[in-house]
Design an enzyme around this catalytic site. Structure first.
Site, mmCIF file in Angstrom:
data_model
loop_
_atom_site.group_PDB
_atom_site.id
_atom_site.type_symbol
_atom_site.label_atom_id
_atom_site.label_comp_id
_atom_site.label_asym_id
_atom_site.label_seq_id
_atom_site.Cartn_x
_atom_site.Cartn_y
_atom_site.Cartn_z
ATOM 1 N N GLN A 8 0.818 -1.219 0.000
ATOM 2 C CA GLN A 8 0.000 0.000 0.000
ATOM 3 C C GLN A 8 0.851 1.268 0.000
ATOM 4 O OE1 GLN A 8 -2.575 -1.381 3.502
ATOM 5 N NE2 GLN A 8 -4.030 -0.208 2.264
ATOM 6 N N CYS A 34 -10.650 0.260 3.571
ATOM 7 C CA CYS A 34 -9.240 0.105 3.211
ATOM 8 C C CYS A 34 -8.669 1.468 2.843
ATOM 9 C CB CYS A 34 -9.125 -0.848 2.024
ATOM 10 S SG CYS A 34 -7.428 -1.157 1.492
ATOM 11 N N GLU A 90 -4.806 -7.533 6.057
ATOM 12 C CA GLU A 90 -3.435 -7.112 5.713
ATOM 13 C C GLU A 90 -2.693 -8.194 4.945
ATOM 14 O OE1 GLU A 90 -2.694 -4.156 5.841
ATOM 15 O OE2 GLU A 90 -4.363 -3.609 7.109
HETATM 16 ZN ZN ZN Z 1 -6.428 -2.494 3.051
#
Ligand code: ZN
Length: 174
Positions: free
Chosen positions: A52, A94, A137
């Protein structure tokens, strides 16, 4: 603060590479872990996976204060070695998917093996919000998003509508 990859960015769909255990104690890795915590708390979120923040490696950070919370946790090269038999439904969000919440059903208990930020082996069980966060995750490390795990897309909800109609318990934004 680290920039967050958003839905549609190909890095979110890649399989993350394992971390070389000899690199865990390096200044760069420790700095990345600290920066990821800072970015996670700033957003705010309760978990953040390295893909991410544009690093396709098997590293996640998590932490959530409060009653349903769990301690600050760093997982490197994690794997889920056992799933409990019971399933539980939770709202998830998210940091890579702006403004959406959706219901996801996942096992309520997981047992995890991983290395911590010192390279020490971890072996523990998690339940509740912690178990949800771990599964969300770890999905990021195999290119999966919570949207892929939704079995009923009719619960997909924009943030304002979520707060207006559905927010009985806080969603896990991870
Ligand atoms: Zn996420």
């Amino acid at each position: 603060m680290l920039k967050i990859a958003k839905l549609g960015n190909p890095i979110l769909r890649k399989i993350a590479a394992p971390v070389d255990p000899r690199e865990i104690k390096s200044r760069e890795m420790q700095r990345l872990i600290d920066d990821m915590f800072e970015t996670m708390y700033d957003e705010p979120g309760i978990g953040l996976a390295a893909p991410q923040v544009f690093r396709s490696i098997q590293l996640v950070v998590m932490g959530c204060k409060g009653e349903d919370g769990f301690p600050e946790t760093v997982l490197i090269n994690p794997s889920i070695v056992y799933y409990g038999p019971d399933q539980v439904e939770n709202w998830e969000g998210c940091l890579s998917v702006d403004g959406l919440r959706g219901k996801v059903t996942r096992p309520s208990l997981v047992r995890v093996n991983a290395l911590d930020r010192k390279g020490k082996p971890l072996d523990f069980e998690a339940t509740g919000l912690f178990a949800v966060c771990i599964q969300h995750e770890l999905d990021h490390l195999i290119g999966k998003l919570f949207l892929d795990r939704m079995t009923d897309l009719s619960t997909l909800t924009q943030l304002e509508e979520f707060q207006q109609y559905w927010q009985k318990q806080p969603a896990s934004v991870v």
